[in-house]
Scaffold this motif. Structure first.
Motif, PDB file in Angstrom:
ATOM      1  N   PHE A 278       0.814  -1.216   0.000  1.00 47.97           N
ATOM      2  CA  PHE A 278       0.000   0.000   0.000  1.00 47.97           C
ATOM      3  C   PHE A 278       0.851   1.271   0.000  1.00 47.97           C
ATOM      4  O   PHE A 278       0.555   2.195  -0.771  1.00 47.97           O
ATOM      5  CB  PHE A 278      -0.957   0.001   1.196  1.00 47.97           C
ATOM      6  N   PRO A 279       1.910   1.389   0.832  1.00 43.49           N
ATOM      7  CA  PRO A 279       2.760   2.587   0.741  1.00 43.49           C
ATOM      8  C   PRO A 279       3.402   2.776  -0.626  1.00 43.49           C
ATOM      9  O   PRO A 279       3.712   3.898  -1.003  1.00 43.49           O
ATOM     10  CB  PRO A 279       3.829   2.333   1.815  1.00 43.49           C
ATOM     11  N   THR A 280       3.585   1.673  -1.349  1.00 45.30           N
ATOM     12  CA  THR A 280       4.164   1.771  -2.689  1.00 45.30           C
ATOM     13  C   THR A 280       3.135   2.190  -3.726  1.00 45.30           C
ATOM     14  O   THR A 280       3.402   3.032  -4.589  1.00 45.30           O
ATOM     15  CB  THR A 280       4.776   0.419  -3.107  1.00 45.30           C
ATOM     16  N   VAL A 281       1.929   1.633  -3.648  1.00 46.23           N
ATOM     17  CA  VAL A 281       0.902   1.854  -4.676  1.00 46.23           C
ATOM     18  C   VAL A 281       0.119   3.143  -4.441  1.00 46.23           C
ATOM     19  O   VAL A 281      -0.230   3.842  -5.419  1.00 46.23           O
ATOM     20  CB  VAL A 281      -0.066   0.643  -4.714  1.00 46.23           C
ATOM     21  N   SER A 282      -0.173   3.497  -3.188  1.00 47.11           N
ATOM     22  CA  SER A 282      -1.072   4.610  -2.883  1.00 47.11           C
ATOM     23  C   SER A 282      -0.659   5.947  -3.500  1.00 47.11           C
ATOM     24  O   SER A 282      -1.529   6.676  -4.012  1.00 47.11           O
ATOM     25  CB  SER A 282      -1.239   4.755  -1.366  1.00 47.11           C
ATOM     26  N   PRO A 283       0.631   6.343  -3.493  1.00 41.27           N
ATOM     27  CA  PRO A 283       0.947   7.641  -4.111  1.00 41.27           C
ATOM     28  C   PRO A 283       0.638   7.679  -5.604  1.00 41.27           C
ATOM     29  O   PRO A 283       0.231   8.721  -6.122  1.00 41.27           O
ATOM     30  CB  PRO A 283       2.459   7.791  -3.859  1.00 41.27           C
ATOM     31  N   PHE A 284       0.773   6.557  -6.311  1.00 41.29           N
ATOM     32  CA  PHE A 284       0.495   6.525  -7.741  1.00 41.29           C
ATOM     33  C   PHE A 284      -1.010   6.588  -8.001  1.00 41.29           C
ATOM     34  O   PHE A 284      -1.457   7.141  -9.019  1.00 41.29           O
ATOM     35  CB  PHE A 284       1.113   5.281  -8.371  1.00 41.29           C
ATOM     36  N   LEU A 285      -1.819   6.035  -7.076  1.00 41.79           N
ATOM     37  CA  LEU A 285      -3.260   6.176  -7.201  1.00 41.79           C
ATOM     38  C   LEU A 285      -3.683   7.633  -7.078  1.00 41.79           C
ATOM     39  O   LEU A 285      -4.531   8.112  -7.815  1.00 41.79           O
ATOM     40  CB  LEU A 285      -3.969   5.333  -6.115  1.00 41.79           C
ATOM     41  N   VAL A 286      -3.056   8.342  -6.132  1.00 40.47           N
ATOM     42  CA  VAL A 286      -3.354   9.765  -5.941  1.00 40.47           C
ATOM     43  C   VAL A 286      -2.892  10.573  -7.149  1.00 40.47           C
ATOM     44  O   VAL A 286      -3.595  11.467  -7.635  1.00 40.47           O
ATOM     45  CB  VAL A 286      -2.691  10.290  -4.657  1.00 40.47           C
ATOM     46  N   ILE A 287      -1.695  10.265  -7.651  1.00 37.23           N
ATOM     47  CA  ILE A 287      -1.142  10.998  -8.799  1.00 37.23           C
ATOM     48  C   ILE A 287      -2.025  10.793 -10.040  1.00 37.23           C
ATOM     49  O   ILE A 287      -2.326  11.756 -10.763  1.00 37.23           O
ATOM     50  CB  ILE A 287       0.295  10.535  -9.093  1.00 37.23           C
ATOM     51  N   CYS A 288      -2.442   9.555 -10.286  1.00 32.95           N
ATOM     52  CA  CYS A 288      -3.249   9.260 -11.471  1.00 32.95           C
ATOM     53  C   CYS A 288      -4.633   9.910 -11.394  1.00 32.95           C
ATOM     54  O   CYS A 288      -5.210  10.265 -12.435  1.00 32.95           O
ATOM     55  CB  CYS A 288      -3.413   7.752 -11.651  1.00 32.95           C
ATOM     56  N   ARG A 289      -5.172  10.091 -10.201  1.00 37.14           N
ATOM     57  CA  ARG A 289      -6.492  10.662 -10.037  1.00 37.14           C
ATOM     58  C   ARG A 289      -6.466  12.182 -10.012  1.00 37.14           C
ATOM     59  O   ARG A 289      -7.512  12.792  -9.881  1.00 37.14           O
ATOM     60  CB  ARG A 289      -7.157  10.141  -8.765  1.00 37.14           C
TER      61      ARG A 289
END
Length: 289
Positions: A278-289
């Motif tokens: 989750f710490p790895t994936v979550s920033p990219f979810l925020v960036i993409c949105r």
């Protein structure tokens, strides 16, 4: 090194690099907004605490596990082992609380004006601000016993009473003590998880009811679908669902490690990989949105 060790090393290294890069990009983004004087949303403030928790998790677990996976053993002192495990647990606790408060705040924000949440809309920022800071304090307190039972692998040569992990070890206890400890550290997480699921379900119901009311009014439906509130709600729901998925897997693996008297390197590695997802994936979810 065996093939499995190489695969684990590459996974840990990839998680650490991409996770730190993603979270660093968000830090840079918020710093730029701060310097140009942009007014941030309250959800952005909660996300900043989530980013800090992500850094703690990645640096305190990702980096040591990456070094250990490449074959370097016993590179941490006793104090360093205690500090790394303690800070990782704090980051883990703040991560679940920040995600929970993000979900709760957004649920209150998009609630209908005629609902019982109307009065909370004005006061919710001050309440959640206190809760976020309190979550840091509670994480420090709840996990304070971890340093007492964590030690370096080389610090005590008598391994018969130690549960050895990749780069540190824990004092061995009986199964009853392990069960009580697992329940003690799980209670806050379970309560926050239930609150998170409830607020997320409430948001889904609100969006569904609104869609049903507006499906014949194309103009209103179009404007709502592309409104900032709608986009923010979808982003938070995506974050919450991702967190629940990875956290559930990590929690099951952690419970398995806590209840077993002997450790298996495969389970230890899987638990570490799951906790860093989750710490790895979550920033990219925020960036993409």
């Amino acid at each position: 090194m065996e093939t499995s060790d190489i695969v684990i090393s590459v996974i840990f290294l990839s998680q650490t690099i991409f996770g730190i890069l993603g979270n660093s990009f968000l830090v840079y983004h918020y710093l730029m907004l701060y310097f140009v004087g942009s007014r941030l949303k309250f959800t952005d403030w909660i996300l900043q605490h989530l980013i800090a928790a992500n850094f703690l998790t990645l640096l305190c677990k990702g980096v040591p596990h990456t070094v250990s996976a490449f074959g370097i053993k016993d590179f941490l002192s006793d104090i360093e082992c205690k500090l790394i495990f303690y800070l990782h647990r704090i980051g883990r606790g703040v991560s679940i609380s920040s995600t929970c408060f993000l979900s709760v705040f957004q649920a209150i924000t998009i609630s209908p004006k005629a609902s019982r949440w109307t009065q909370l809309k004005v006061k919710s920022p001050s309440y959640i601000t206190s809760c976020v800071y309190m979550s840091w304090v509670l994480s420090f307190i709840v996990n304070i016993f971890f340093p007492m039972y964590i030690t370096a692998r080389w610090y005590d040569k008598n391994m018969t009473h130690l549960k050895v992990f990749q780069f540190c070890a824990a004092v061995q206890h009986d199964k009853t003590f392990n069960i009580i400890s697992a329940v003690y550290i799980s209670i806050p997480d379970v309560l926050l998880m239930l609150l998170m699921l409830w607020s997320s379900g409430y948001m889904v119901c609100i969006l569904y009811r609104h869609k049903q009311r507006m499906k014949h009014i194309h103009r209103s439906n179009f404007s709502f679908r592309f409104s900032p509130e709608f986009r923010a709600t979808k982003t938070i729901l995506l974050l919450v669902s991702t967190f629940v998925f990875f956290y559930t897997i990590s929690c099951l693996l952690q419970i398995n490690l806590a209840l077993t008297l002997t450790t298996n390197s495969l389970w230890v590695n899987l638990a570490s990989v799951a906790s860093a997802c989750f710490p790895t994936v979550s920033p990219f979810l925020v960036i993409c949105r």
